[in-house]
Design a protein around this motif. Structure first.
Motif, PDB file in Angstrom:
ATOM      1  N   ASN A 441       0.810  -1.211   0.000  1.00  0.00           N
ATOM      2  CA  ASN A 441       0.000   0.000   0.000  1.00  0.00           C
ATOM      3  C   ASN A 441       0.847   1.266   0.000  1.00  0.00           C
ATOM      4  O   ASN A 441       0.321   2.368  -0.132  1.00  0.00           O
ATOM      5  CB  ASN A 441      -0.920   0.023   1.223  1.00  0.00           C
ATOM      6  N   PHE A 442       2.168   1.107   0.156  1.00  0.00           N
ATOM      7  CA  PHE A 442       3.082   2.241   0.204  1.00  0.00           C
ATOM      8  C   PHE A 442       4.012   2.231  -0.995  1.00  0.00           C
ATOM      9  O   PHE A 442       4.325   1.172  -1.563  1.00  0.00           O
ATOM     10  CB  PHE A 442       3.907   2.222   1.501  1.00  0.00           C
ATOM     11  N   VAL A 443       4.481   3.433  -1.346  1.00  0.00           N
ATOM     12  CA  VAL A 443       5.437   3.611  -2.445  1.00  0.00           C
ATOM     13  C   VAL A 443       6.665   4.311  -1.885  1.00  0.00           C
ATOM     14  O   VAL A 443       6.558   5.315  -1.175  1.00  0.00           O
ATOM     15  CB  VAL A 443       4.822   4.461  -3.582  1.00  0.00           C
ATOM     16  N   LYS A 444       7.848   3.773  -2.213  1.00  0.00           N
ATOM     17  CA  LYS A 444       9.093   4.382  -1.758  1.00  0.00           C
ATOM     18  C   LYS A 444       9.352   5.669  -2.542  1.00  0.00           C
ATOM     19  O   LYS A 444       9.144   5.724  -3.751  1.00  0.00           O
ATOM     20  CB  LYS A 444      10.254   3.408  -1.944  1.00  0.00           C
ATOM     21  N   VAL A 445       9.785   6.682  -1.847  1.00  0.00           N
ATOM     22  CA  VAL A 445      10.019   7.987  -2.468  1.00  0.00           C
ATOM     23  C   VAL A 445      11.473   8.061  -2.924  1.00  0.00           C
ATOM     24  O   VAL A 445      12.389   8.068  -2.094  1.00  0.00           O
ATOM     25  CB  VAL A 445       9.702   9.130  -1.478  1.00  0.00           C
ATOM     26  N   GLU A 458       9.451  18.452   4.310  1.00  0.00           N
ATOM     27  CA  GLU A 458       9.096  17.027   4.361  1.00  0.00           C
ATOM     28  C   GLU A 458      10.174  16.127   3.774  1.00  0.00           C
ATOM     29  O   GLU A 458      10.152  14.909   3.990  1.00  0.00           O
ATOM     30  CB  GLU A 458       7.799  16.786   3.581  1.00  0.00           C
ATOM     31  N   GLN A 459      11.116  16.697   3.046  1.00  0.00           N
ATOM     32  CA  GLN A 459      12.055  15.868   2.289  1.00  0.00           C
ATOM     33  C   GLN A 459      12.956  15.003   3.167  1.00  0.00           C
ATOM     34  O   GLN A 459      13.382  13.917   2.743  1.00  0.00           O
ATOM     35  CB  GLN A 459      12.900  16.766   1.373  1.00  0.00           C
ATOM     36  N   ASP A 460      13.265  15.453   4.384  1.00  0.00           N
ATOM     37  CA  ASP A 460      14.118  14.660   5.274  1.00  0.00           C
ATOM     38  C   ASP A 460      13.317  13.725   6.157  1.00  0.00           C
ATOM     39  O   ASP A 460      13.898  12.849   6.820  1.00  0.00           O
ATOM     40  CB  ASP A 460      14.957  15.599   6.161  1.00  0.00           C
ATOM     41  N   GLU A 461      11.988  13.879   6.181  1.00  0.00           N
ATOM     42  CA  GLU A 461      11.176  13.105   7.110  1.00  0.00           C
ATOM     43  C   GLU A 461      10.388  11.983   6.428  1.00  0.00           C
ATOM     44  O   GLU A 461      10.175  10.932   7.029  1.00  0.00           O
ATOM     45  CB  GLU A 461      10.186  14.033   7.826  1.00  0.00           C
ATOM     46  N   ILE A 462       9.947  12.183   5.197  1.00  0.00           N
ATOM     47  CA  ILE A 462       9.071  11.212   4.530  1.00  0.00           C
ATOM     48  C   ILE A 462       9.871  10.381   3.536  1.00  0.00           C
ATOM     49  O   ILE A 462      10.528  10.930   2.638  1.00  0.00           O
ATOM     50  CB  ILE A 462       7.912  11.929   3.804  1.00  0.00           C
ATOM     51  N   SER A 463       9.811   9.073   3.700  1.00  0.00           N
ATOM     52  CA  SER A 463      10.485   8.161   2.761  1.00  0.00           C
ATOM     53  C   SER A 463       9.487   7.287   2.015  1.00  0.00           C
ATOM     54  O   SER A 463       9.855   6.645   1.024  1.00  0.00           O
ATOM     55  CB  SER A 463      11.474   7.272   3.518  1.00  0.00           C
TER      56      SER A 463
END
Length: 594
Positions: A441-445, A458-463
């Motif tokens: 259900n998740f996609v890696k960024v 958000e770039q350092d917090e969300i993967s």
């Protein structure tokens, strides 16, 4: 552009400030006009009207009319003179001559090809590509068409006088010319070079360039006319035209006298005359003895309005009577009819003297019976004529989203529906193996998704992102577009979200309310037509006014809070989705039933 009939959207008298601005624009567009000619062209005191029209292909055009003749038309802020203006100022534009038989092709909507252009011994005027030019007929300097050069003079000669030379915008005998007094071109002496070329042609010598391999006979401008037969333009000879002119001379003379008399009257006198005409027309052709007693409101709405000539509109406020009841009282004093109050506050026509001399002497305008029938059935057939447009929200690739879409071969500005965007994103995620192995259900960024979809904080917090979050973020960062498809036309893509039809209620002096409707044109609705329908339905004054702060947008303004009638019309008759109509919640609340 005007080879087919156009639709008039609005007509208003030009204001003093707009007149001055127009004169400045004309001076900039045509610098060879002297100050005296400019004042004659755009007069200070004569009536000058501005008319908004839609051409058959949907182009919005502004036309300026002086003394009943269109003198200028404006397309995308560029001014063009009409043939009526060029007959007064024949040297306003560089001119190119063609053979008289070519005129019927131009009036039918064709562009001017170089083989049809006569090369004078003195040579062509020096023009560049895109220069506005006039087209004349050999032997007469009076222009018969307005066109834009598609190549420079040097390119024309280098091409061996082959190919399209001019894109024709307007011609003598097209529908814009018909909007004026339909006068013929004057006979203006040609230049010396043109005269020499004409003499060579008459002496049997071969001209500089031939129109076709067939033998061409010289036809004077006055000998040329067009008739519509089975949708095709047919060239008429001088004999046929003379017969037609002889048959129409008496009618034209009487029409001109009548028009001159109308022009000398004040607007109030003209409206009084229009009410009298529609009144006697309705009594003579619409009302029967079996219809009596007849409500006065029904008589006005259903009978007199249908007798109003095309292009005119009954408005009792603009007459000397001010109220329809006073108009009927005047008719009652003349013993034409009798009005009684059968119910409290409701008047009805109970008797009509059809033998009255004024009714017997009234002549129904020629051909009006069919026009009246067509107008009577117009409201019934309106829902069949109008088709609500198909509106599809689209999303364009913005500069920030280019890295995400260029892998699939798309560039900035490419437009997609939401489902197409979803498919592109899904394919990108699968191609780069970004689906999370532990939870699908998740996609890696990755780096591209991070730059395109995440804020700096958000770039350092969300993967990782959920699928729904990934898709919603993508749509939010794309450029909003919408595609509109009108019935029988090609789809049109516009920027931004489509503006809804905006309905507001404003307060005016004496605590009166008015209903204002905007953005009707975006949905293919004619504001003037909507105003006429509402005026007949609710028996209230309706006007067309410019939208404040805009140049080409208009709004409908009608007295009272008429949102109930508008809602019924737009939702039930025109079948527009409620989501595209804003302001229906402002309808007046109905009183409680006892």
């Amino acid at each position: 552009m005007f080879a087919r009939a156009f639709r008039v959207r609005a007509s208003t008298a030009i204001k003093g400030s707009d007149r001055r601005k127009l004169r400045t624009d004309v001076a900039a567009a045509f610098p060879n006009l002297s100050a005296e000619q400019l004042t004659e062209f755009i007069p200070n005191k004569e009536e000058l009207n501005v008319i908004k029209i839609y051409c058959h292909k949907g182009e919005a055009v502004t036309v300026y009319v002086n003394n009943r003749n269109p003198i200028l038309f404006e397309i995308e802020k560029a001014l063009y003179p009409t043939v009526y203006a060029l007959w007064v100022y024949p040297d306003l534009l560089p001119a190119f001559s063609t053979w008289p038989p070519v005129l019927r092709k131009l009036a039918g909507g064709a562009d001017l090809m170089l083989p049809g252009v006569v090369v004078p011994p003195s040579g062509f005027p020096q023009v560049e590509r895109g220069t506005l030019c006039a087209v004349t007929l050999l032997g007469n300097r009076a222009p018969v068409a307005v066109a834009v050069a598609t190549m420079s003079t040097a390119e024309m000669l280098a091409a061996g006088m082959k190919g399209k030379g001019f894109a024709v915008l307007h011609t003598y005998m097209d529908h814009l010319w018909e909007y004026g007094d339909k006068s013929c071109p004057p006979t203006l002496a040609p230049s010396v070079a043109d005269s020499a070329d004409k003499e060579r042609a008459e002496d049997g010598e071969e001209p500089a360039i031939s129109f076709s391999t067939d033998t061409l006979q010289h036809v004077d401008t006055g000998d040329l006319s067009l008739k519509e037969q089975d949708g095709c333009a047919t060239l008429m000879g001088k004999e046929e035209l003379d017969e037609d002119k002889a048959a129409e001379t008496a009618d034209e003379a009487s029409t001109e006298v009548q028009q001159e008399a109308e022009d000398s009257r004040t607007p109030q006198e003209q409206m009084d005359a229009l009410f009298n005409q529609c009144f006697f027309h309705a009594l003579k052709c619409k009302v029967k003895k079996s219809d009596l007693p007849l409500l006065t409101s029904t008589f006005l709405r259903s009978h007199m309005f249908s007798c109003c000539p095309a292009g005119k509109q009954l408005d009792i406020k603009k007459s000397s009577y001010k109220k329809f009841s006073k108009f009927l009282q005047c008719m009652q004093h003349q013993k034409i009819l009798q009005v009684k109050e059968l119910n409290k506050g409701v008047e009805s026509i109970v008797e009509v003297d059809w033998k009255h001399p004024d009714i017997k002497a009234f002549d129904v305008p020629e051909g009006f019976s069919s026009a009246s029938a067509a107008q009577d059935g117009k409201s019934e057939d309106r829902e069949q004529v109008y088709h609500a447009p198909e509106i599809i929200p689209l999303y364009g690739v913005s500069a920030k989203m280019i890295p995400l879409f260029q892998e699939s071969g798309h560039r900035k500005g490419s437009a997609f529906s939401s489902s197409e965007v979803r498919n592109i994103i899904v394919n990108y995620v699968k191609a780069n193996e970004l689906v999370d192995e532990t939870n699908k259900n998740f996609v890696k960024v990755n780096a591209i998704l991070c730059d395109c979809l995440l804020d700096k904080s958000e770039q350092d917090e969300i993967s990782k992102l959920k699928w729904d979050d990934l898709l919603s973020r993508c749509l939010e960062r794309m450029q909003p577009l919408h595609q509109v498809t009108f019935f029988g036309q090609e789809p049109v893509v516009r920027k931004g979200n489509i503006e809804p039809i905006d309905i507001t209620v404003a307060q005016r002096s004496s605590n009166k309310k008015v209903t204002i409707i905007k953005n009707l044109e975006l949905y293919g609705l004619d504001p003037q037509c909507i105003a006429n329908i509402l005026q007949q339905k609710v028996q209230a004054s309706a006007t067309i006014t410019p939208v404040p702060g805009t140049k080409d947008r208009v709004q409908v303004q009608i007295q009272g809070n008429q949102i109930h009638h508008l809602a019924k019309m737009l939702l039930e008759e025109y079948h527009l989705p409620r989501k595209y109509i804003q302001g229906l919640e402002k309808a007046p609340k109905l009183g409680r039933k006892k």
